[in-house]
Design an enzyme around this catalytic site. Sequence first.
Site, short mmCIF file in Angstrom:
data_model
loop_
_atom_site.label_atom_id
_atom_site.label_comp_id
_atom_site.label_asym_id
_atom_site.label_seq_id
_atom_site.Cartn_x
_atom_site.Cartn_y
_atom_site.Cartn_z
N GLU A 35 0.87 -1.20 0.00
CA GLU A 35 0.00 0.00 0.00
C GLU A 35 0.90 1.23 0.00
OE1 GLU A 35 -3.29 0.92 -0.33
OE2 GLU A 35 -2.32 2.89 -0.22
N CYS A 43 -12.24 4.07 0.28
CA CYS A 43 -13.49 4.03 1.04
C CYS A 43 -13.27 4.46 2.49
CB CYS A 43 -14.08 2.62 0.98
SG CYS A 43 -15.56 2.45 1.96
N CYS A 48 -16.17 6.72 1.18
CA CYS A 48 -17.46 6.45 1.82
C CYS A 48 -17.54 6.84 3.30
CB CYS A 48 -17.80 4.96 1.74
SG CYS A 48 -17.02 4.03 0.42
N LYS A 51 -16.89 10.57 4.23
CA LYS A 51 -17.99 11.28 3.58
C LYS A 51 -19.28 11.13 4.38
CE LYS A 51 -20.64 9.20 1.08
NZ LYS A 51 -20.72 8.59 -0.24
N TYR A 99 -7.97 -2.17 10.35
CA TYR A 99 -7.75 -2.91 9.10
C TYR A 99 -6.37 -3.55 9.10
CZ TYR A 99 -11.90 -1.72 6.41
OH TYR A 99 -13.19 -1.65 5.94
N ALA A 115 4.02 -0.27 -5.37
CA ALA A 115 4.50 -1.51 -5.99
C ALA A 115 4.20 -1.45 -7.48
CB ALA A 115 3.78 -2.71 -5.37
N TYR A 180 -22.56 11.30 -8.16
CA TYR A 180 -22.99 11.24 -6.76
C TYR A 180 -22.02 11.94 -5.83
CZ TYR A 180 -19.84 7.34 -5.54
OH TYR A 180 -18.74 6.57 -5.27
N GLU A 184 -23.31 14.81 -3.39
CA GLU A 184 -23.19 14.62 -1.94
C GLU A 184 -22.42 15.77 -1.29
OE1 GLU A 184 -23.35 9.73 -1.73
OE2 GLU A 184 -21.42 10.72 -1.88
N ARG A 201 -22.02 19.92 -16.63
CA ARG A 201 -22.09 20.12 -18.09
C ARG A 201 -23.29 19.42 -18.73
NH1 ARG A 201 -17.67 15.80 -20.53
NH2 ARG A 201 -18.64 14.09 -19.43
N ARG A 207 -26.54 11.48 -13.85
CA ARG A 207 -26.67 10.71 -15.09
C ARG A 207 -26.64 9.22 -14.75
NH1 ARG A 207 -22.90 9.14 -19.14
NH2 ARG A 207 -21.21 10.06 -17.94
N GLY A 264 -14.95 12.89 -12.25
CA GLY A 264 -14.61 11.56 -12.74
C GLY A 264 -13.42 11.00 -11.99
N THR A 313 -17.76 0.22 -3.20
CA THR A 313 -17.02 -0.61 -2.25
C THR A 313 -17.52 -2.05 -2.14
OG1 THR A 313 -16.05 1.14 -0.95
CG2 THR A 313 -16.66 -0.85 0.26
N HIS A 438 -46.86 0.69 9.56
CA HIS A 438 -47.47 2.02 9.56
C HIS A 438 -47.18 2.75 10.87
CE1 HIS A 438 -50.38 5.04 8.43
NE2 HIS A 438 -50.91 4.94 9.64
N GLU A 443 -43.77 1.99 3.73
CA GLU A 443 -45.03 1.26 3.55
C GLU A 443 -45.65 1.53 2.17
OE1 GLU A 443 -48.59 2.48 5.82
OE2 GLU A 443 -47.41 4.18 6.52
#
Length: 461
Positions: A35, A43, A48, A51, A99, A115, A180, A184, A201, A207, A264, A313, A438, A443
Site C-alpha cells: 500500500e 473508502c 465512503c 464522507k 484494518y 508496488a 454522486y 453529496e 455540463r 446521469r 470523474g 465498495t 405504519h 409502507e
Amino acid sequence: MASHDVDLFVIGAGSGGVRAARIAAGHGASVMIAEEYRVGGTCVIRGCVPKKLFVYAARFSHDFADAEGYGWRVSAPRFDWPTLIANKDKEIARLEAAYTATLRKSGVTIVKSRAVLEDPHTVHLVTTGERFRARHILVATGAAPSLGPPIPGIEHVISSNEAFHLTSFPRRILVQGGGYIAVEFACIFAGLGAKVTLVYRGENILRGFDDDVREHLRQELEQQGIHVITGTTVAAVEKHKTHLLAHLSNGMTCSADQAMFAIGRPPNAQGLGLEAAGVRVAPSGAIAVDNYSRTSVPHIYAVGDVTNRVNLTPVAIREGHAVADTVFGGRPTKVDHTNIPTAVFSEPEVGAVGLTEAQARTQFAKVDIYKAMFRPLKATLSGRATSVLLKLVVDGATDRVLGCHMVAPDAGEMIQLIAVAVSMGATKADLDATMAVHPTIAEELVTMRTLTRSYGREAAE
Ligand SMILES: Cc1cc2nc3c(=O)[nH]c(=O)nc-3n(C[C@H](O)[C@H](O)[C@H](O)COP(=O)(O)OP(=O)(O)OC[C@H]3O[C@@H](n4cnc5c(N)ncnc54)[C@H](O)[C@@H]3O)c2cc1C
C-alpha cells in the site's frame, strides 16, 4: 530455493485488495500486500466513511431547524469545522489501525510502498527497492480523482481528496460535477452552512439514475438554496486576494472561497508496469478482465475501481473475495453485477436498484410504472418544504419488479432491503401481499395500487 516468494501479491490495500488478501490467507496462501498511502484505501480513508461522517454532521442543521415545529427552542447552533475534521481524522486513524490489525492477524504481510510490476511474476517495491516473485498477482489499485482538462487556474481547484482536509470552512463553494460525489458534497457543504453553486455540463444531475429521481432531487437541492447550473462548465478560475472567481462557459461568473471538481475517477492503471507484465488495458484505461476478474495474463487478476465495472465498495469487496475463492479456495466464483443497489447520500437520500424506466422500456415489451409522491409525515410539523418520491418499474408481462427508485430520508437503508426482494425476482403482487408497517415512508412500497403509466410495444430483439 522456492521459485516464488509468495503465493499471492496484492497491489493496493483498499476495499478489494484487503478482502482478497485476508480470504486468500484464510485459504492457506502466503500473502503479501503493498500500500503506497494508507491501509483501508479510498473508502475508509477518503471516500465512503469520512464522507458519511460529513453527511451526519451536515444533517444536524436540518434537525435543528425541524425541531422548532415540534416545540423545541434551540439557541442559534454554532458549527466548528476544525472539531469535525479532528474527530473524523481520529476515527479514520482508528479504522486504519483496525484494518491493519485484521490483515496481520490473518497472516498477511503488509509492505508500505508503491508496488509496480517488472515482469509477469515480479513485483518491485519502489520505496525499498526490494523485489518479490509471486505465483499470483492481484491488482487492486482503485481509481483517483481527475480535475479534467487543464483550464486556466486549475491549480486553485481541489478534489474530494482535499475536501476532507480543508483547514478552514468555505463559506461559499463552487462544486463542478453531476455525479454522486459532487451532489453529496454540495449537500454536505450546504448543510454545514455554505452557499453552494453546483455546475454540471450535462442536462441534469445524476446521469444514469432514473429520470424522475434526477428531476426530483434537483428540485429538492434547489429548495434548500443550492444553485444548480446545468449545461455549463467551469472555463477558468482566477485567484483574487480574498476569494476565487470562476468563469463559466455560459458567460456567468461565480465567486467562491473554494472550487471543488468531482468530474470523474479514472482507473489507477498507469505506471504500474502492466505492459511489462503483458496485462491488457481496455481503451477506457481500465484493466480488462473476464467474469472471474482474470486479466489477459492468466495468473494476474484485477478487481475494484481499476477495472471500472461498478465502482462501489461492496462490489470491490465481492470481487476480491471471489478471486481468493477462485484461486485458493477451490471454488471458481463469478460476481453477479446485476441488481446492485446503490445510494446517494444527498439531502434527501437517493436509493436505486435494478432497471430505470428508460432502461426497462428498451428491454421489455410492456412496462408498468407505479409512482408515489407525498409529503413525509415529519415535514408536516417541521414545515420543511420537501417531498418523497417512490417508484417501481414492473415488467407488465410477468409482474416482476425490475427496478425500484426513491428520493427519501433513509433511502439508503430502504433500498438495501427492497433489493433483496428485487434480486429474488419478487413480483408486484408479492409486494402487495406484504403487510405494511405504519406509519412509515417504506409502507408506500407495498401499498402502491394505482398504475401511474403503462407502456406497450413490440419486444426489442
Ligand atoms: C468521495 C468518495 C465517496 C465514495 N462514497 C462511496 C459510498 O458511499 N459507497 C460506495 O460503495 N462507494 C463509495 N465510493 C467508492 C469507493 O470508495 C470505491 O469504489 C472503492 O474504494 C474501490 O475499492 P478498490 O479496492 O478498487 O480501490 P481503493 O479502495 O481505491 O484502494 C486502492 C488502494 O491502492 C493503493 N495504490 C494505488 N496504486 C498503488 C501502487 N502502485 N502500489 C501500492 N498501492 C497502490 C491506493 O493508495 C489505495 O489505497 C466513494 C469514493 C469517493 C472518492
